[in-house]
Design a protein around this motif. Structure first.
Motif, PDB file in Angstrom:
ATOM      1  N   UNK A  31       1.824   8.947  -6.465  1.00  0.00           N
ATOM      2  CA  UNK A  31       2.321  10.315  -6.333  1.00  0.00           C
ATOM      3  C   UNK A  31       3.428  10.584  -7.342  1.00  0.00           C
ATOM      4  N   UNK A  32       4.261   9.587  -7.568  1.00  0.00           N
ATOM      5  CA  UNK A  32       5.354   9.730  -8.524  1.00  0.00           C
ATOM      6  C   UNK A  32       4.819   9.938  -9.929  1.00  0.00           C
ATOM      7  N   UNK A  33       3.849   9.137 -10.323  1.00  0.00           N
ATOM      8  CA  UNK A  33       3.244   9.269 -11.650  1.00  0.00           C
ATOM      9  C   UNK A  33       2.514  10.594 -11.798  1.00  0.00           C
ATOM     10  N   UNK A  34       1.837  11.006 -10.718  1.00  0.00           N
ATOM     11  CA  UNK A  34       1.119  12.272 -10.740  1.00  0.00           C
ATOM     12  C   UNK A  34       2.083  13.440 -10.896  1.00  0.00           C
ATOM     13  N   UNK A  35       3.203  13.366 -10.195  1.00  0.00           N
ATOM     14  CA  UNK A  35       4.216  14.444 -10.288  1.00  0.00           C
ATOM     15  C   UNK A  35       4.801  14.498 -11.695  1.00  0.00           C
ATOM     16  N   UNK A  36       5.025  13.328 -12.301  1.00  0.00           N
ATOM     17  CA  UNK A  36       5.555  13.290 -13.662  1.00  0.00           C
ATOM     18  C   UNK A  36       4.581  13.916 -14.642  1.00  0.00           C
ATOM     19  N   UNK A  37       3.295  13.594 -14.485  1.00  0.00           N
ATOM     20  CA  UNK A  37       2.312  14.125 -15.431  1.00  0.00           C
ATOM     21  C   UNK A  37       2.111  15.629 -15.238  1.00  0.00           C
ATOM     22  N   UNK A  38       2.381  16.124 -14.017  1.00  0.00           N
ATOM     23  CA  UNK A  38       2.273  17.563 -13.750  1.00  0.00           C
ATOM     24  C   UNK A  38       3.543  18.299 -14.150  1.00  0.00           C
ATOM     25  N   UNK A  51       0.828  -1.211   0.000  1.00  0.00           N
ATOM     26  CA  UNK A  51       0.000   0.000   0.000  1.00  0.00           C
ATOM     27  C   UNK A  51       0.863   1.261   0.000  1.00  0.00           C
ATOM     28  N   UNK A  52       1.933   1.258   0.796  1.00  0.00           N
ATOM     29  CA  UNK A  52       2.849   2.406   0.786  1.00  0.00           C
ATOM     30  C   UNK A  52       3.479   2.596  -0.584  1.00  0.00           C
ATOM     31  N   UNK A  53       3.888   1.482  -1.179  1.00  0.00           N
ATOM     32  CA  UNK A  53       4.489   1.556  -2.503  1.00  0.00           C
ATOM     33  C   UNK A  53       3.484   2.111  -3.527  1.00  0.00           C
ATOM     34  N   UNK A  54       2.228   1.654  -3.431  1.00  0.00           N
ATOM     35  CA  UNK A  54       1.195   2.164  -4.346  1.00  0.00           C
ATOM     36  C   UNK A  54       1.000   3.671  -4.192  1.00  0.00           C
ATOM     37  N   UNK A  55       0.990   4.138  -2.952  1.00  0.00           N
ATOM     38  CA  UNK A  55       0.847   5.577  -2.710  1.00  0.00           C
ATOM     39  C   UNK A  55       2.024   6.319  -3.338  1.00  0.00           C
TER      40      UNK A  55
END
Length: 159
Positions: free
Chosen positions: A149-156, A141-145
């Motif tokens: 967040x990592x993917x979201x930061x990349x897309x932003x 679950x921590x890894x998924x979070x």
């Protein structure tokens, strides 16, 4: 931060949770204690439920408690290791995750060994597997979070 403050902040919660788990393992009547709570609740929620279904429900709830208590223990270990040992600023660190998971599994093993010496209790390999599943699910679950967040930061465009 002083070593004492670091201990209080990071390791005391781990220690208290470990004591809670260990003390529950030393209770030779733990099944009867939890059944006294779960049994009437299930019968109230599902009138007319069979005795066998109640016993199965109590067993499932107790095993889910194993998963939950070791997931919480692993998260506390991860937090302590990340903040006090590795002093990691990364949101995800495989070394911290392996440490937290490994210590949790070793504690699960020691907990079952402890239970084998308590009159009326027995150590069970399956409980170690269940506890380890709780630990693994917490890390997943921590890894998924982190991944989200990592993917979201990349897309932003932040990374």
């Amino acid at each position: 931060m002083s070593k004492f403050k670091s201990f209080l902040k990071y390791w005391l919660p781990v220690l208290l949770w470990a004591v809670l788990i260990f003390s529950a393992s030393g209770d030779k009547k733990s099944v009867q204690h939890s059944s006294r709570i779960i049994d009437p609740l299930v019968r109230w929620l599902i009138p007319g439920i069979s005795d066998e279904a109640v016993r199965t429900t109590v067993l499932v709830v107790r095993k889910c408690a194993h998963v939950t208590e070791f997931a919480a223990f692993t998260l506390l270990l991860w937090r302590a290791a990340r903040g006090a040992l590795w002093k990691s600023t990364a949101r995800w660190d495989w070394n911290v995750a392996k440490f937290a998971f490994g210590v949790s599994v070793l504690f699960a093993i020691s907990d079952e060994i402890h239970q084998s010496f308590v009159p009326g209790r027995q150590g069970a390999v399956m409980d170690v597997v269940i506890d380890s599943a709780g630990s693994a699910s917490a890390m997943f679950c921590l890894w998924l979070v982190w991944r989200r967040q990592s993917l979201s930061a990349k897309s932003d465009g932040k990374l």
